[in-house]
Scaffold this active site. Sequence first.
Site, PDB file in Angstrom:
ATOM      1  CD  GLU A 290      -1.175  -0.581   3.685  1.00 14.22           C
ATOM      2  OE1 GLU A 290      -2.286  -1.083   3.473  1.00 14.22           O
ATOM      3  OE2 GLU A 290      -0.749  -0.281   4.816  1.00 14.22           O
ATOM      4  N   PRO A 291       1.553   1.500  -1.114  1.00 18.23           N
ATOM      5  CG  PRO A 291       2.318   1.581  -3.318  1.00 18.23           C
ATOM      6  CD  PRO A 291       1.536   0.714  -2.360  1.00 18.23           C
ATOM      7  N   GLY A 292       2.210   5.033  -0.788  1.00 15.04           N
ATOM      8  CA  GLY A 292       1.640   6.359  -0.979  1.00 15.04           C
ATOM      9  C   GLY A 292       2.685   7.266  -1.617  1.00 15.04           C
ATOM     10  NE  ARG A 330       7.234  15.081   3.839  1.00 13.66           N
ATOM     11  CZ  ARG A 330       8.489  14.730   3.674  1.00 13.66           C
ATOM     12  NH1 ARG A 330       9.277  15.460   2.884  1.00 13.66           N
ATOM     13  NH2 ARG A 330       8.989  13.687   4.268  1.00 13.66           N
ATOM     14  CE1 TYR A 334       7.051  14.185   9.796  1.00 12.15           C
ATOM     15  CE2 TYR A 334       6.792  15.109   7.605  1.00 12.15           C
ATOM     16  CZ  TYR A 334       6.250  14.494   8.716  1.00 12.15           C
ATOM     17  OH  TYR A 334       4.923  14.182   8.733  1.00 12.15           O
ATOM     18  CB  CYS A 361       3.706  35.452  11.358  1.00  8.64           C
ATOM     19  SG  CYS A 361       2.873  36.550  10.241  1.00  8.64           S
ATOM     20  CD  GLU A 362       5.585  28.900  13.288  1.00  8.08           C
ATOM     21  OE1 GLU A 362       4.456  29.418  13.432  1.00  8.08           O
ATOM     22  OE2 GLU A 362       5.869  27.751  13.593  1.00  8.08           O
TER      23      GLU A 362
HETATM   24  N1  LLP Z   1       0.290   2.158   5.142  1.00  9.63           N
HETATM   25  C1  LLP Z   1       0.244   2.642   6.373  1.00  9.63           C
HETATM   26  C2  LLP Z   1      -0.400   1.852   7.425  1.00  9.63           C
HETATM   27  C3  LLP Z   1       0.798   3.895   6.662  1.00  9.63           C
HETATM   28  O1  LLP Z   1       0.754   4.367   7.890  1.00  9.63           O
HETATM   29  C4  LLP Z   1       1.396   4.638   5.618  1.00  9.63           C
HETATM   30  C5  LLP Z   1       1.954   5.952   5.875  1.00  9.63           C
HETATM   31  C6  LLP Z   1       1.415   4.085   4.318  1.00  9.63           C
HETATM   32  C7  LLP Z   1       0.859   2.835   4.116  1.00  9.63           C
HETATM   33  C8  LLP Z   1       2.026   4.796   3.161  1.00  9.63           C
HETATM   34  O2  LLP Z   1       3.391   4.945   3.341  1.00  9.63           O
HETATM   35  P1  LLP Z   1       4.308   5.600   2.211  1.00  9.63           P
HETATM   36  O3  LLP Z   1       4.351   4.622   1.041  1.00  9.63           O
HETATM   37  O4  LLP Z   1       3.674   6.874   1.813  1.00  9.63           O
HETATM   38  O5  LLP Z   1       5.614   5.775   2.854  1.00  9.63           O
HETATM   39  N2  LLP Z   1       3.678  12.718   6.690  1.00  9.63           N
HETATM   40  C9  LLP Z   1       4.914  11.940   6.643  1.00  9.63           C
HETATM   41  C10 LLP Z   1       4.669  10.513   6.245  1.00  9.63           C
HETATM   42  C11 LLP Z   1       3.676   9.790   7.132  1.00  9.63           C
HETATM   43  C12 LLP Z   1       3.430   8.379   6.700  1.00  9.63           C
HETATM   44  C13 LLP Z   1       2.179   7.882   7.306  1.00  9.63           C
HETATM   45  N3  LLP Z   1       1.847   6.558   6.977  1.00  9.63           N
HETATM   46  C14 LLP Z   1       5.876  12.626   5.684  1.00  9.63           C
HETATM   47  O6  LLP Z   1       5.543  13.663   5.124  1.00  9.63           O
HETATM   48  O7  LLP Z   1       7.001  12.144   5.489  1.00  9.63           O
END
Ligand code: LLP
Length: 437
Positions: A290-292, A330, A334, A361-362
């Site tokens: 499940e990539p994002g 980000r 991070y 303003c930061e």
């Molecule tokens: N599955 C689960 C259960 C997750 O918690 C996440 C991401 C993904 C899949 C997708 O992961 P990815 O392929 O995108 O790495 N806001 C942070 C990243 C938070 C990730 C949250 N969970 C950032 O900007 O780096």
Amino acid sequence: MFLQGTSRITPGGELSIGGVNTTELIERFGTPLIVYDEELIRSQMRAYMEPFKGRNMPHRIAYACKAFSAIAICQIAQQEGLWLDVVSAGELYTAQRAGFPADRIFMHGNNKTREELEMAVRAGVAMIVVDNFYEISLLSDVLNEYDATMDILLRIAPGVDAHTHEYITTGQQDSKFGFDLFSGQVDQAVDLIQREHALRLVGLHSHIGSQIFDVDGFRAAALRMADTTVHLKTKFGLALSVLNLGGGLGVRYTQADMMPPIAKAVAGILDVTEAAFAKAGVTMPTLMLEPGRSIVAAAGTTLYRVGSRKQIPEVRTYVAVDGGMTDNPRLALYGAKYEACIANRMLSVEQETVSIAGKCCESGDMLIWDAVLPVSQPGDILAVSCTGAYNYAMASNYNRIARPAVVFVHNGTARLVIRRETLNDLVALDIPFLQDA
Ligand code: LLP
């Protein structure tokens, strides 16, 4: 800035994406503007499927839309044959409005509300990834009320420490997500689930973190999941048919980031998972990923207008743009690193080192420290690359700044997929205290 996907430098020295010049884009849509390279999104989605060709391995690839949720991207994921991972009523609603088939959606979350579970059950989602004990009873309650059953995966914190930023690691033992593997919680959960006739436990889930560059963590997680599969078969007679190894593949934000292409990285994950299950002596289940980030990050570029400049002799020069932590938090969150270019001066030779500030303003509202860029003037276009994941998704209205517009570009055509917020949008939820105001 290194160019990815369909980004090119035109003979006139301009950055173009998807065959559309960036000056043209901002004239039409304004700034800040998030531009997505549609072809790159689609090719990243396809790259996830690629390594399965020629392997007899049932699989499902889901897009984790937390990285960027919008009706348009759900529709592209659907066209490309992906599943969808949603984590809230809002993401599920977006998918529904996109016409995404519910039988290819599953829901995540460490504190799904009763309303969210009801919505998922009513929608007829394919699966729910159950995270904790409270959810076991809440979900079975909801299902009983609807006289329904649900396939579930058990989310396990596999005790694997992925080497990434501590705020985005999730697989280690001390995590708010999932059942702890080392204290008997998994057995306890299975025991409870088996007493609930509405819950059909079909598999296990683990997610070790995000922005991960190597397969070591996946290998460790796969070994633990394979052992757990064997253990649950022996102890409970469970035949689990699904294994979801989560998302997490990293992307190249800067040239210094070393990430193999998706297809190669996924092939590596498949190899270690097959080996883990062979070692444990169990049949490989249907593998889900499940990539994002790796689907959408590189496809996004944010275009800003350059504005004010502050030069502190012998210290630093700040160049400010008309966005910042409101559209890209980000760096503030991070310490993320980005690369940029002056999109209308790509061939300019006169360079300087400047730090790119936002307009909030930061003091922490910075996009890039010490970027080497062509000398810019107010009105020039600053393009920050690789802003497609967790940028718009985490955008805010801090300082009552409107969120940017989002366009998809492809083959010389630009399509607006999220319109820019207006000043009216910003007060749309307000209820005046004084009625005659
Ligand atoms: N599955 C689960 C259960 C997750 O918690 C996440 C991401 C993904 C899949 C997708 O992961 P990815 O392929 O995108 O790495 N806001 C942070 C990243 C938070 C990730 C949250 N969970 C950032 O900007 O780096």
